[in-house]
Scaffold this motif. Structure first.
Motif, mmCIF file in Angstrom:
data_model
loop_
_atom_site.group_PDB
_atom_site.id
_atom_site.type_symbol
_atom_site.label_atom_id
_atom_site.label_comp_id
_atom_site.label_asym_id
_atom_site.label_seq_id
_atom_site.Cartn_x
_atom_site.Cartn_y
_atom_site.Cartn_z
ATOM 1 N N VAL A 1 -11.881 3.958 -0.054
ATOM 2 C CA VAL A 1 -12.106 3.135 1.128
ATOM 3 C C VAL A 1 -11.379 3.686 2.364
ATOM 4 C CG1 VAL A 1 -10.158 1.507 0.847
ATOM 5 C CG2 VAL A 1 -12.355 0.647 1.635
ATOM 6 N N VAL A 2 -10.443 4.617 2.140
ATOM 7 C CA VAL A 2 -9.562 5.062 3.235
ATOM 8 C C VAL A 2 -10.310 5.612 4.466
ATOM 9 C CG1 VAL A 2 -7.720 6.695 3.851
ATOM 10 C CG2 VAL A 2 -7.560 5.380 1.741
ATOM 11 N N THR B 1 -11.173 2.690 6.498
ATOM 12 C CA THR B 1 -10.112 1.832 7.033
ATOM 13 C C THR B 1 -9.173 2.582 7.981
ATOM 14 O OG1 THR B 1 -8.653 2.267 5.160
ATOM 15 C CG2 THR B 1 -10.093 0.345 4.984
ATOM 16 N N ARG B 2 -9.096 3.898 7.850
ATOM 17 C CA ARG B 2 -8.156 4.650 8.695
ATOM 18 C C ARG B 2 -8.856 5.580 9.673
ATOM 19 N NH1 ARG B 2 -3.075 2.400 7.191
ATOM 20 N NH2 ARG B 2 -2.105 4.187 8.172
ATOM 21 N N GLN C 1 -2.920 11.826 4.428
ATOM 22 C CA GLN C 1 -3.809 11.675 3.268
ATOM 23 C C GLN C 1 -4.169 13.035 2.696
ATOM 24 O OE1 GLN C 1 -4.297 9.140 1.719
ATOM 25 N NE2 GLN C 1 -4.197 7.388 3.098
ATOM 26 N N ASN D 1 1.306 3.386 5.215
ATOM 27 C CA ASN D 1 1.327 2.014 5.722
ATOM 28 C C ASN D 1 2.755 1.579 6.032
ATOM 29 O OD1 ASN D 1 -0.995 0.579 6.260
ATOM 30 N ND2 ASN D 1 -0.568 -0.953 4.684
ATOM 31 N N GLY E 1 0.791 -1.227 0.000
ATOM 32 C CA GLY E 1 0.000 0.000 0.000
ATOM 33 C C GLY E 1 0.815 1.264 0.000
ATOM 34 N N THR F 1 -1.497 -4.571 5.364
ATOM 35 C CA THR F 1 -2.210 -4.693 4.086
ATOM 36 C C THR F 1 -2.876 -3.403 3.615
ATOM 37 O OG1 THR F 1 -4.203 -5.291 5.274
ATOM 38 C CG2 THR F 1 -2.743 -7.102 4.610
ATOM 39 N N CYS F 2 -3.264 -3.433 2.334
ATOM 40 C CA CYS F 2 -3.901 -2.293 1.660
ATOM 41 C C CYS F 2 -5.213 -2.754 1.033
ATOM 42 C CB CYS F 2 -2.957 -1.793 0.569
ATOM 43 S SG CYS F 2 -3.650 -0.512 -0.487
ATOM 44 N N SER F 3 -6.219 -1.880 1.058
ATOM 45 C CA SER F 3 -7.531 -2.206 0.478
ATOM 46 C C SER F 3 -7.917 -1.281 -0.658
ATOM 47 C CB SER F 3 -8.622 -2.060 1.558
ATOM 48 O OG SER F 3 -8.531 -3.070 2.503
ATOM 49 N N ILE F 4 -6.997 -0.450 -1.119
ATOM 50 C CA ILE F 4 -7.388 0.671 -1.976
ATOM 51 C C ILE F 4 -8.057 0.216 -3.269
ATOM 52 C CG2 ILE F 4 -5.190 1.064 -3.245
ATOM 53 C CD1 ILE F 4 -7.092 3.904 -1.626
HETATM 54 FE FE1 F3S Z 1 -3.973 1.299 1.008
HETATM 55 FE FE2 F3S Z 1 -4.748 1.915 3.399
HETATM 56 FE FE3 F3S Z 1 -2.839 3.292 2.255
HETATM 57 S S1 F3S Z 1 -6.059 1.342 1.739
HETATM 58 S S2 F3S Z 1 -3.326 3.170 0.095
HETATM 59 S S3 F3S Z 1 -2.732 1.164 2.808
HETATM 60 S S4 F3S Z 1 -4.356 4.070 3.659
#
Ligand code: F3S
Ligand code: SAH
Ligand code: SF4
Length: 487
Positions: free
Chosen positions: A195-196, A199-200, A231, A45, A41, A77-80
């Motif tokens: 999604v941020v 998730t954050r 962000q 992250n 991500g 992990t990342c969900s973007i």
């Molecule tokens: Fe991914 Fe979360 Fe960064 S969704 S882009 S790791 S803020």
């Protein structure tokens, strides 16, 4: 978001290459247990992984780069986009083997996917022992202890206050020259595709005193560049009343300070003129003239702004809930050019094929690129994310092949513009900071100019971490080549 050049741009590209991620370096300080972290991500992250490593270090863990040696494996992990989540799932299935060879192994999923899926992740991925969201990392030693005793754990509590301000990150995979400092967490914007915010959590700014202290310490250790991360850095706002009641109690009643991003930038810039300052990401709705004039006042604030436009069409921007339109964005770019000049680097993020985007609206994105002349961009096609406003209210109705074709057109346009922007640098003299060895040859080093462009130079007697003036002699669409002129 890839590789050890600890560079936000490169790191973001890495995210797109589905198999790329960052791994903890080996650190041996005599601790009994070993922790392996793989991070996906955005740069935020990666910064969180440095906080996680610090928390775990205080609880008996050294880091390792080899997961087969590890007692604990974390995937941050990342969900973007959907692809980012698929990559993590594939990786988890590869860890099955390690777990079958070592049943004592603890496997934890951290970060945005943990936050998005919560308990469901334990049901879906049987080998996972822990699911821990971005605001719950202080609970990790406790949860790891529970997992070692045989009980699975979930903590996805999202905080309104947590900024990990007091935690000194363990710098992982660092080049020793540039480092990232998180200045805020979460996001209060509700871009409909994103999604941020889920998730954050809510946006909160970190105590500026702790930020300046961290930057000072980095400089004292020999670092030459810090990148302030959030962000939406332009909405940084800190006041003792809102953010730190304890500090307020120490002050006289009625005396208060509100620190905005421009103030923070100035504080960090005045630590030392030899410490470069960068920041990311700027939201077009919030970037103020004051930030631009502060950038202008200090040579060591790099002349580079990542200003994601997402789309060049006002109807699409409104559907995206970006809260600015094409004209607003172009006015901001004009202001950047007016205050900081033509050489200021500007980059963007672009989404192709958002809900209901027509061919002529797509053309508006291409014409926006021509007007702004972005030095580079991160380009994606739209990926619907469950729970977002767009997923609830708008149909994801652009066929995949059209999304991909539009994205390809955007990429081709960007490559042409990057090349022509780079060609304009040929013949100019620029100061670069040497960051490391070039990938191509041990005889060459790579540095970066103020506008965030990579410049390759002959090694000569240059050292990593040194500033030098170069004359740009050649370029490709991605890189500048230069000769050293001041020695
Ligand atoms: Fe991914 Fe979360 Fe960064 S969704 S882009 S790791 S803020
Ligand atoms: N806070 C930053 C962006 C963070 S996410 C900002 O506001 O600019 C990084 C980029 O991922 C976004 O700028 C956007 O271009 C892209 N992105 C986010 N959600 C996406 C989605 N659902 N599909 C495709 N790209 C997406
Ligand atoms: Fe997502 Fe928008 Fe927040 Fe950026 S500003 S993180 S795109 S919601």
């Amino acid at each position: 978001m890839e590789n050890m050049i600890k560079d936000i741009d490169i790191i973001r590209e890495e995210e797109e290459k589905s198999c790329d991620f960052k791994v903890t370096a080996d650190e041996n300080t005599g601790k009994i247990k070993k922790l392996y972290i793989e991070s996906y991500g955005c740069q935020m992250n990666f910064s969180d992984s440095e906080i996680v490593a610090s928390i775990m270090k205080d609880n008996g863990f050294d880091t390792t780069s080899d997961y087969s040696n590890a007692d604990v494996i974390f995937l941050n992990t990342c969900s973007i986009r959907d692809k980012a989540e698929q990559t993590v799932r594939k990786r988890l299935s590869q860890f099955n083997q390690a777990k079958s060879e070592n049943p004592e192994l603890t496997i934890g999923v951290l970060g945005c996917m943990a936050e998005r899926l919560k308990e469901k992740l334990l049901e879906e991925e049987k080998l996972v022992d822990l699911v821990v969201g971005p605001d719950a990392y202080r609970d990790l030693p406790n949860l790891v202890g529970q997992a070692e005793a045989g009980s699975k754990g979930v903590n996805t509590f999202l905080s309104r206050e947590e900024t990990y301000a007091d935690i000194s990150p363990v710098r992982l995979n660092s080049n020793g020259v540039s480092a990232f400092i998180s200045i805020m967490r979460g996001c209060d914007n509700m871009c409909s595709f994103c999604v941020v915010p889920f998730t954050r959590g809510r946006e909160r700014s970190r105590d500026p005193h702790s930020i300046v202290k961290e930057a000072r310490e980095l400089f004292a250790k020999g670092y030459k560049e810090v990148t302030l991360l959030g962000q939406n850095v332009d909405s940084y706002k800190w006041s003792p009343e809102e953010n730190n009641k304890a500090r307020l109690n120490k002050k006289k009643a009625g005396v208060s300070e509100v620190i905005y991003f421009a103030n923070l930038l100035e504080w960090v810039a005045t630590i030392d003129p030899r410490l470069r300052v960068r920041f990311s990401t700027s939201h077009p709705k919030d970037i103020t003239d004051e930030v631009l004039t502060t950038m202008k006042r200090y040579d060591n604030i790099c002349k580079y702004i990542h200003l994601p436009v997402q789309s060049g069409n006002s109807r699409i921007l409104s559907l995206m809930n970006r809260t600015y339109d094409r004209e607003w964005y172009l006015e901001r770019v004009q202001k950047i050019r007016e205050i900081l000049g033509e050489d200021c680097g500007i980059s963007s993020d672009m989404i192709a094929g958002f809900c209901s985007e027509t061919e002529s609206e797509h053309q508006d994105t291409l014409s926006m690129m021509d007007l702004v002349e972005y030095d580079f961009s991160y380009m994606f096609y739209y990926s619907e994310r469950p729970g977002t406003l767009a997923a609830k209210k708008l149909a994801d109705d652009i066929p995949l092949e059209i999304k991909k074709r539009r994205l390809q057109e955007i990429i081709e346009k960007q490559n042409q513009i990057s090349l022509s922007r780079n060609q304009k640098d040929i013949g100019k003299v620029q100061e670069i900071l040497i960051e490391g060895q070039s990938k191509r040859s041990a005889e060459q080093l790579k540095g970066r100019n103020s506008a965030n462009k990579v410049v390759i130079v002959p090694r000569g007697r240059l050292k990593i971490g040194e500033y030098t003036n170069v004359r740009i002699t050649d370029c490709s669409s991605a890189t500048l080549f230069g000769e050293v002129i001041d020695r």
